[in-house]
Design an enzyme around this catalytic site. Sequence first.
Site, PDB file in Angstrom:
ATOM      1  N   TYR A 193      40.566  37.336  52.630  1.00 53.69           N
ATOM      2  CA  TYR A 193      40.251  38.100  51.422  1.00 53.69           C
ATOM      3  C   TYR A 193      38.744  38.136  51.181  1.00 53.69           C
ATOM      4  O   TYR A 193      38.163  39.197  50.957  1.00 53.69           O
ATOM      5  CB  TYR A 193      40.965  37.502  50.213  1.00 53.69           C
ATOM      6  CG  TYR A 193      40.653  38.217  48.917  1.00 53.69           C
ATOM      7  CD1 TYR A 193      41.173  39.481  48.666  1.00 53.69           C
ATOM      8  CD2 TYR A 193      39.838  37.642  47.951  1.00 53.69           C
ATOM      9  CE1 TYR A 193      40.894  40.159  47.485  1.00 53.69           C
ATOM     10  CE2 TYR A 193      39.551  38.304  46.770  1.00 53.69           C
ATOM     11  CZ  TYR A 193      40.080  39.553  46.534  1.00 53.69           C
ATOM     12  OH  TYR A 193      39.782  40.219  45.371  1.00 53.69           O
ATOM     13  N   ASP A 236      47.178  54.721  42.700  1.00 51.93           N
ATOM     14  CA  ASP A 236      47.638  53.363  42.983  1.00 51.93           C
ATOM     15  C   ASP A 236      48.930  53.462  43.787  1.00 51.93           C
ATOM     16  O   ASP A 236      49.789  54.287  43.471  1.00 51.93           O
ATOM     17  CB  ASP A 236      47.898  52.609  41.670  1.00 51.93           C
ATOM     18  CG  ASP A 236      47.937  51.103  41.840  1.00 51.93           C
ATOM     19  OD1 ASP A 236      48.754  50.623  42.658  1.00 51.93           O
ATOM     20  OD2 ASP A 236      47.164  50.405  41.164  1.00 51.93           O
ATOM     21  N   ALA A 258      34.570  46.749  43.451  1.00 52.34           N
ATOM     22  CA  ALA A 258      35.012  45.423  43.019  1.00 52.34           C
ATOM     23  C   ALA A 258      34.967  44.455  44.186  1.00 52.34           C
ATOM     24  O   ALA A 258      35.650  44.640  45.192  1.00 52.34           O
ATOM     25  CB  ALA A 258      36.427  45.500  42.453  1.00 52.34           C
ATOM     26  N   THR A 276      43.588  46.852  54.781  1.00 51.34           N
ATOM     27  CA  THR A 276      43.615  47.667  53.570  1.00 51.34           C
ATOM     28  C   THR A 276      42.296  47.604  52.821  1.00 51.34           C
ATOM     29  O   THR A 276      41.729  48.639  52.437  1.00 51.34           O
ATOM     30  CB  THR A 276      44.759  47.204  52.650  1.00 51.34           C
ATOM     31  OG1 THR A 276      46.003  47.347  53.350  1.00 51.34           O
ATOM     32  CG2 THR A 276      44.795  48.021  51.368  1.00 51.34           C
ATOM     33  N   GLY A 313      49.864  46.782  41.791  1.00 48.69           N
ATOM     34  CA  GLY A 313      49.811  47.371  40.460  1.00 48.69           C
ATOM     35  C   GLY A 313      51.212  47.656  39.949  1.00 48.69           C
ATOM     36  O   GLY A 313      52.189  47.656  40.706  1.00 48.69           O
ATOM     37  N   GLY A 360      46.649  48.545  38.317  1.00 47.43           N
ATOM     38  CA  GLY A 360      46.531  47.097  38.396  1.00 47.43           C
ATOM     39  C   GLY A 360      45.996  46.513  37.109  1.00 47.43           C
ATOM     40  O   GLY A 360      45.834  47.192  36.096  1.00 47.43           O
ATOM     41  N   PHE A 361      45.675  45.242  37.161  1.00 56.48           N
ATOM     42  CA  PHE A 361      45.269  44.490  35.983  1.00 56.48           C
ATOM     43  C   PHE A 361      43.984  45.037  35.356  1.00 56.48           C
ATOM     44  O   PHE A 361      43.986  45.603  34.255  1.00 56.48           O
ATOM     45  CB  PHE A 361      45.135  43.014  36.383  1.00 56.48           C
ATOM     46  CG  PHE A 361      44.411  42.142  35.409  1.00 56.48           C
ATOM     47  CD1 PHE A 361      44.702  42.202  34.056  1.00 56.48           C
ATOM     48  CD2 PHE A 361      43.463  41.238  35.850  1.00 56.48           C
ATOM     49  CE1 PHE A 361      44.043  41.387  33.149  1.00 56.48           C
ATOM     50  CE2 PHE A 361      42.797  40.423  34.965  1.00 56.48           C
ATOM     51  CZ  PHE A 361      43.084  40.498  33.607  1.00 56.48           C
ATOM     52  N   ILE A 362      42.866  44.936  36.055  1.00 57.36           N
ATOM     53  CA  ILE A 362      41.600  45.408  35.496  1.00 57.36           C
ATOM     54  C   ILE A 362      41.577  46.929  35.432  1.00 57.36           C
ATOM     55  O   ILE A 362      41.101  47.531  34.467  1.00 57.36           O
ATOM     56  CB  ILE A 362      40.412  44.875  36.316  1.00 57.36           C
ATOM     57  CG1 ILE A 362      40.400  43.344  36.311  1.00 57.36           C
ATOM     58  CG2 ILE A 362      39.087  45.413  35.756  1.00 57.36           C
ATOM     59  CD1 ILE A 362      39.304  42.729  37.181  1.00 57.36           C
TER      60      ILE A 362
END
Length: 301
Positions: free
Chosen positions: A152, A31, A119, A95, A36, A10-12
């Site tokens: 979320y 992943d 995170a 998830t 991602g 993914g991004f980070i």
Amino acid sequence: MHVLITGGAGFIGSHLAEFHLRRGDKVHVVDDLSTGQRENISKLIEHPDFIFDEADILVWDEFEQAISWADRIYHMAAVVGLFRVLSDPISVLATNISGCERLLRFLHKSHWNTKLIIASSSEVYGNHPGNVALNEKMDLYVSPDMNTRWNYSLSKLADEALGISYARQYGMDITIVRFFNVVGPNQTGKYGMVVPRFVRQAVEGDPITIFGDGKQVRAFMDVRDTVEILDRLCTSPKSKGEVVNVGNVGEITIESLANLVKKEAKSDSPITFTPYHEAYGDNFDEIYHRKADLSKLNSLI
């Protein structure tokens, strides 16, 4: 050092992988590529100290073994992005919570002194009243007209509760980080992230579309600063068992951001405004001001 990164394509996560490989560490990324992208780690695949597994951590048979191998773990795997959160709210809860719980259970079982970064997100603050910098001791708010946007933030809050509970009950070295609007290379606008979406629209000459009136205020942080901060938190003994904001203090409105992107891209794209109900559906609950109080972060690193 052995580093395991869930959601590492993914991004980070992909930036963390590159950071640790440059440092000479061995990096294992897992992943499922649901959000991602393989392209994010394509230049790392051939590195002799890099391992990649395309797998779902909810059912991956080798998860426990990978956890036992690691000296440091970054748990970045999650269903992310506002479009994805609104379209698949059940998956967000299942998830994000189950993956974190499974990781913590295996990590405790390993009895290894592993540093774990979990995170979380500034979304856990909810629609906080007042234009104030948000700090870790504040109460958290969920709108009474609750919609699936908050699934979320609730999933991330559950992850925080799990992490802190394991840290306190078993003395595990866990730090929770609440990210505030991290941006930079490898970020995609596919799931609603505003900066890459504006950039793509400006570069391609499409209208730069602002959802709402553009008066929303955000403070964006470069991902390359973010990974440096995460590394420093990992090496700070004072971060053990703590929840920490990670962000920037420089504020900008979304309308000003659109104009800045247009200017930097030398774009002729018009800037347009789309009402929330057209972009996200009815009863969307927007957060108009989100800025981090970084006093705690500064005291830790």
